[in-house]
Design an enzyme around this catalytic site. Sequence first.
Site, mmCIF file in Angstrom:
data_model
loop_
_atom_site.group_PDB
_atom_site.id
_atom_site.type_symbol
_atom_site.label_atom_id
_atom_site.label_comp_id
_atom_site.label_asym_id
_atom_site.label_seq_id
_atom_site.Cartn_x
_atom_site.Cartn_y
_atom_site.Cartn_z
ATOM 1 N N GLY A 10 62.591 30.785 14.618
ATOM 2 C CA GLY A 10 62.402 29.347 14.790
ATOM 3 C C GLY A 10 62.930 28.567 13.600
ATOM 4 N N GLN A 11 63.031 27.268 13.777
ATOM 5 C CA GLN A 11 63.640 26.434 12.743
ATOM 6 C C GLN A 11 62.873 26.474 11.416
ATOM 7 O OE1 GLN A 11 65.625 22.630 14.291
ATOM 8 N NE2 GLN A 11 63.995 22.927 15.782
ATOM 9 N N ASP A 31 53.611 39.998 18.827
ATOM 10 C CA ASP A 31 53.660 39.198 20.047
ATOM 11 C C ASP A 31 52.372 38.386 20.151
ATOM 12 O OD1 ASP A 31 53.777 38.139 22.584
ATOM 13 O OD2 ASP A 31 54.488 39.989 23.533
ATOM 14 N N LEU A 32 52.479 37.094 19.928
ATOM 15 C CA LEU A 32 51.296 36.238 19.904
ATOM 16 C C LEU A 32 50.580 36.167 21.250
ATOM 17 C CD1 LEU A 32 52.677 35.436 17.230
ATOM 18 C CD2 LEU A 32 51.945 33.084 17.648
ATOM 19 N N ALA A 55 55.307 29.253 17.779
ATOM 20 C CA ALA A 55 54.623 28.452 18.807
ATOM 21 C C ALA A 55 55.350 28.560 20.131
ATOM 22 C CB ALA A 55 54.544 26.984 18.379
ATOM 23 N N TYR A 56 54.652 28.190 21.186
ATOM 24 C CA TYR A 56 55.265 27.997 22.496
ATOM 25 C C TYR A 56 55.730 26.546 22.495
ATOM 26 C CZ TYR A 56 55.762 28.089 27.616
ATOM 27 O OH TYR A 56 56.242 28.046 28.899
ATOM 28 N N THR A 57 57.039 26.316 22.391
ATOM 29 C CA THR A 57 57.560 24.965 22.197
ATOM 30 C C THR A 57 58.315 24.403 23.398
ATOM 31 O OG1 THR A 57 59.552 25.865 21.149
ATOM 32 C CG2 THR A 57 57.719 25.239 19.696
ATOM 33 N N TYR A 120 51.527 21.011 26.519
ATOM 34 C CA TYR A 120 51.893 21.424 25.164
ATOM 35 C C TYR A 120 50.951 20.795 24.142
ATOM 36 C CZ TYR A 120 54.545 21.552 20.791
ATOM 37 O OH TYR A 120 54.920 21.704 19.477
ATOM 38 N N TRP A 145 59.548 15.965 15.763
ATOM 39 C CA TRP A 145 60.988 15.832 15.962
ATOM 40 C C TRP A 145 61.783 16.693 14.976
ATOM 41 C CZ3 TRP A 145 62.444 10.069 17.282
ATOM 42 C CH2 TRP A 145 61.554 9.581 18.251
#
Length: 282
Positions: A10-11, A31-32, A55-57, A120, A145
């Site tokens: 992820g970023q 694995d969450l 996260a689940y994004t 979310y 963002w």
Amino acid sequence: MRILVFGQTGQVAHELQRQAKVTALSRAQADLSVPGVCAEAIAQFDGELVINAAAYTAVDRAESDEALAQRINGDAPGEMARACADLGIPFLHVSTDYVFDGSGKRARAESGKVNPINVYGRTKLAGEKAVRKAGGKTAVLRTSWVFSSHGANFVKTMLRLAETRSALTVVDDQIGGPTPAADIASALLSMGRAMAGGHPGGLYHYSGAPAASWADFAREIFAQSGQDVAVTGIPSSDYPTPAARPLNSRLDCRKLTEDFGIAPPDWRAGLTRVLDELGVMA
């Protein structure tokens, strides 16, 4: 300092690995969605600080996949926080402006009323509550963002569209703070070091300044990258999505500055750095 990071590609996780020596766990390693995995990973690592940058994004997909989003965004962070509390080590968790309903025009403080308007946001709020309930030394950092040179984000989408389009319509009634992932990572590391040194943590906001709409953001992307693309602002109602988005995503970040000396980043300067990394500066 031995730092364990949940999330690897992820970023924010990517930027944490660039800025510090951390052990970042991929989904294959932790694995969450599987109960017990997070606590086991924390116990085996024997670290001094844990950061959850996973996260689940997929905001729209979450509308039809709530159980998995709840497990990853809601249950797993609580499991991590409890494991850290048992070991007496600090835990930091990244959350979102989507815990608010987006009403009004003022920047929301940490004490503002939460009222998420999509799955979310509800699952991320559940994660915040689980972290706080766990006890121990924890911090939740709400941001918004996120963008970087890595992964999928608005900047890269706009640049891709500019390859074949000379004009775009972009939503202009959602207002928030674009936030460079590199600055989020830096803030998390500073907070973590302070918490390891005795700071109690807490709930904080961190987003880019000045406030802008998605259309404003797009125009700045094209201006800095030298792309001749005309941007026409449209209301959110003209761009329907499965999940509703908050119109007001402004976050009041003064508490983070007061407690940790971390000021909101200028997203325009962060954008310059990202475009330079991508090799598309004008």
